[in-house]
Design a protein around this motif. Structure first.
Motif, PDB file in Angstrom:
ATOM      1  N   PHE A  15      -2.007  -3.388  -8.246  1.00  0.00           N
ATOM      2  CA  PHE A  15      -2.379  -4.796  -8.084  1.00  0.00           C
ATOM      3  C   PHE A  15      -2.909  -5.052  -6.684  1.00  0.00           C
ATOM      4  O   PHE A  15      -2.308  -4.677  -5.685  1.00  0.00           O
ATOM      5  N   SER A  16      -4.080  -5.702  -6.648  1.00  0.00           N
ATOM      6  CA  SER A  16      -4.704  -6.109  -5.398  1.00  0.00           C
ATOM      7  C   SER A  16      -4.603  -7.632  -5.275  1.00  0.00           C
ATOM      8  O   SER A  16      -3.668  -8.235  -5.796  1.00  0.00           O
ATOM      9  N   SER A  17      -5.567  -8.241  -4.621  1.00  0.00           N
ATOM     10  CA  SER A  17      -5.559  -9.686  -4.405  1.00  0.00           C
ATOM     11  C   SER A  17      -6.985 -10.185  -4.256  1.00  0.00           C
ATOM     12  O   SER A  17      -7.868  -9.465  -3.765  1.00  0.00           O
ATOM     13  N   VAL A  18      -7.217 -11.418  -4.654  1.00  0.00           N
ATOM     14  CA  VAL A  18      -8.517 -12.053  -4.457  1.00  0.00           C
ATOM     15  C   VAL A  18      -8.908 -12.056  -2.985  1.00  0.00           C
ATOM     16  O   VAL A  18     -10.092 -12.095  -2.641  1.00  0.00           O
ATOM     17  N   ALA A  19      -7.925 -11.985  -2.092  1.00  0.00           N
ATOM     18  CA  ALA A  19      -8.188 -12.079  -0.655  1.00  0.00           C
ATOM     19  C   ALA A  19      -8.955 -10.881  -0.109  1.00  0.00           C
ATOM     20  O   ALA A  19      -9.492 -10.947   0.992  1.00  0.00           O
TER      21      ALA A  19
ATOM     22  N   PRO B 228      -8.821 -18.001   4.752  1.00  0.00           N
ATOM     23  CA  PRO B 228      -8.095 -18.164   6.009  1.00  0.00           C
ATOM     24  C   PRO B 228      -6.614 -17.844   5.854  1.00  0.00           C
ATOM     25  O   PRO B 228      -6.021 -18.072   4.797  1.00  0.00           O
ATOM     26  N   TYR B 229      -6.035 -17.286   6.918  1.00  0.00           N
ATOM     27  CA  TYR B 229      -4.609 -16.971   7.000  1.00  0.00           C
ATOM     28  C   TYR B 229      -4.173 -15.804   6.115  1.00  0.00           C
ATOM     29  O   TYR B 229      -2.987 -15.563   5.940  1.00  0.00           O
ATOM     30  N   HIS B 230      -5.129 -15.074   5.540  1.00  0.00           N
ATOM     31  CA  HIS B 230      -4.810 -13.962   4.638  1.00  0.00           C
ATOM     32  C   HIS B 230      -5.049 -12.595   5.274  1.00  0.00           C
ATOM     33  O   HIS B 230      -5.123 -11.593   4.569  1.00  0.00           O
ATOM     34  N   SER B 231      -5.166 -12.508   6.589  1.00  0.00           N
ATOM     35  CA  SER B 231      -5.551 -11.246   7.220  1.00  0.00           C
ATOM     36  C   SER B 231      -4.616 -10.099   6.859  1.00  0.00           C
ATOM     37  O   SER B 231      -5.056  -8.991   6.516  1.00  0.00           O
ATOM     38  N   SER B 232      -3.319 -10.332   6.941  1.00  0.00           N
ATOM     39  CA  SER B 232      -2.358  -9.260   6.713  1.00  0.00           C
ATOM     40  C   SER B 232      -2.383  -8.775   5.275  1.00  0.00           C
ATOM     41  O   SER B 232      -2.453  -7.561   5.008  1.00  0.00           O
ATOM     42  N   ILE B 233      -2.333  -9.703   4.338  1.00  0.00           N
ATOM     43  CA  ILE B 233      -2.307  -9.308   2.933  1.00  0.00           C
ATOM     44  C   ILE B 233      -3.638  -8.713   2.506  1.00  0.00           C
ATOM     45  O   ILE B 233      -3.701  -7.772   1.707  1.00  0.00           O
TER      46      ILE B 233
ATOM     47  N   ALA C 216      -6.274  -1.627   1.177  1.00  0.00           N
ATOM     48  CA  ALA C 216      -5.846  -0.231   1.065  1.00  0.00           C
ATOM     49  C   ALA C 216      -5.531   0.127  -0.387  1.00  0.00           C
ATOM     50  O   ALA C 216      -5.816   1.247  -0.831  1.00  0.00           O
ATOM     51  N   VAL C 217      -4.971  -0.799  -1.124  1.00  0.00           N
ATOM     52  CA  VAL C 217      -4.679  -0.558  -2.538  1.00  0.00           C
ATOM     53  C   VAL C 217      -5.971  -0.334  -3.326  1.00  0.00           C
ATOM     54  O   VAL C 217      -6.048   0.548  -4.195  1.00  0.00           O
ATOM     55  N   GLU C 218      -6.994  -1.116  -3.015  1.00  0.00           N
ATOM     56  CA  GLU C 218      -8.268  -0.945  -3.717  1.00  0.00           C
ATOM     57  C   GLU C 218      -8.889   0.415  -3.378  1.00  0.00           C
ATOM     58  O   GLU C 218      -9.454   1.085  -4.252  1.00  0.00           O
TER      59      GLU C 218
ATOM     60  N   ALA D 124       0.804  -1.222   0.000  1.00  0.00           N
ATOM     61  CA  ALA D 124       0.000   0.000   0.000  1.00  0.00           C
ATOM     62  C   ALA D 124       0.838   1.275   0.000  1.00  0.00           C
ATOM     63  O   ALA D 124       0.703   2.125  -0.884  1.00  0.00           O
ATOM     64  N   LYS D 125       1.720   1.415   0.984  1.00  0.00           N
ATOM     65  CA  LYS D 125       2.530   2.633   1.050  1.00  0.00           C
ATOM     66  C   LYS D 125       3.429   2.757  -0.169  1.00  0.00           C
ATOM     67  O   LYS D 125       3.593   3.859  -0.724  1.00  0.00           O
TER      68      LYS D 125
END
Length: 233
Positions: free
Chosen positions: A123-127, A133-138, A144-146, A98-99
């Motif tokens: 670029f974002s992510s499907v998450a 599960p396990y994708h909290s950080s990303i 934020a990117v979206e 993000a930053k």
């Protein structure tokens, strides 16, 4: 110094999707790659490598006055249960995703202001769209990117288009630990309704279409994800 409008500034054109975007554009364009290492296109006559580490504190370098589009590709895959996520994990994911994107756009937006087809691609992510599960950080970092994508699209229209691509798991060096055995590859294929994993080349083709052809698309997050989270099969 190159000053023509056939210049693309790509953060992360040395590997993965960024490299494939550069491959598709480089025959007729000058590629400025901002990354730690130059990668496979180092000796191509249309490739210019600018060493830079987005985890560092140095100012981004000045580049040619006129460019066509800017593309920010760096990312991360931090997959941990919340109990194991550290402050450092969260900080690193936010910085690189993000930053880094924000600072990159802020620095080089003036380089594309005179382009007839000015475009910013993130670029974002499907998450972000799909709870995984396990994708909290990303998911937080890419969320934020979206938000940045939509806010900038509103702020910069009609002069500059701003879009993002949100892939699911894609066969890139960054994803190698998740795809380093046949069993892992097959298991990840089966998670997607289309029973396959993403191709960096295919996503790069879509990215190039957005950059060069989609003159009426802005503020969009395009989900290229094999159907995961959208359909059930």
């Amino acid at each position: 110094m190159d000053t023509s409008d056939n210049i693309y500034i790509i953060a992360g054109a040395s590997s993965g999707i960024g490299l494939e975007i550069a491959r598709k554009l480089i025959a007729d364009n000058i590629i400025y790659c901002i990354s730690r290492t130059p990668g496979e296109l180092e000796y191509h006559e249309n490739f210019r490598h600018i060493p830079y580490d987005f985890f560092g504190n140095d100012e981004l370098p000045d580049l040619p006055a006129n460019a066509n589009s800017i593309i920010y590709c760096p990312g991360s895959i931090t997959l941990k249960p919340i109990e194991r996520l550290t402050n450092d994990d969260i900080d690193k994911d936010f910085i690189i995703n993000a930053k880094g994107a924000f600072l990159f756009v802020k620095k080089y937006i003036t380089n594309i202001k005179n382009s007839k087809n000015a475009s910013i691609l993130l670029f974002s992510s499907v998450a972000v769209q799909t709870g995984l599960p396990y994708h909290s950080s990303i998911a937080m970092a890419k969320g934020a990117v979206e938000g940045l994508t939509r806010s900038l699209a509103a702020e910069l229209s009609p002069r500059i288009r701003v879009n993002a691509i949100a892939p699911s798991l894609t066969d890139t060096p960054m994803a190698a630990p998740l795809l380093n055995t046949e069993a892992k590859v097959e298991a990840n294929k089966q998670r997607h309704p289309l029973k396959n994993i993403g191709s960096a080349q295919e996503i790069a083709s879509f990215a190039c279409h957005l950059l060069t052809q989609s003159s009426w698309a802005t503020g969009q997050v395009f989900n290229i994800n094999g159907g995961i989270g959208t359909i059930i099969k």
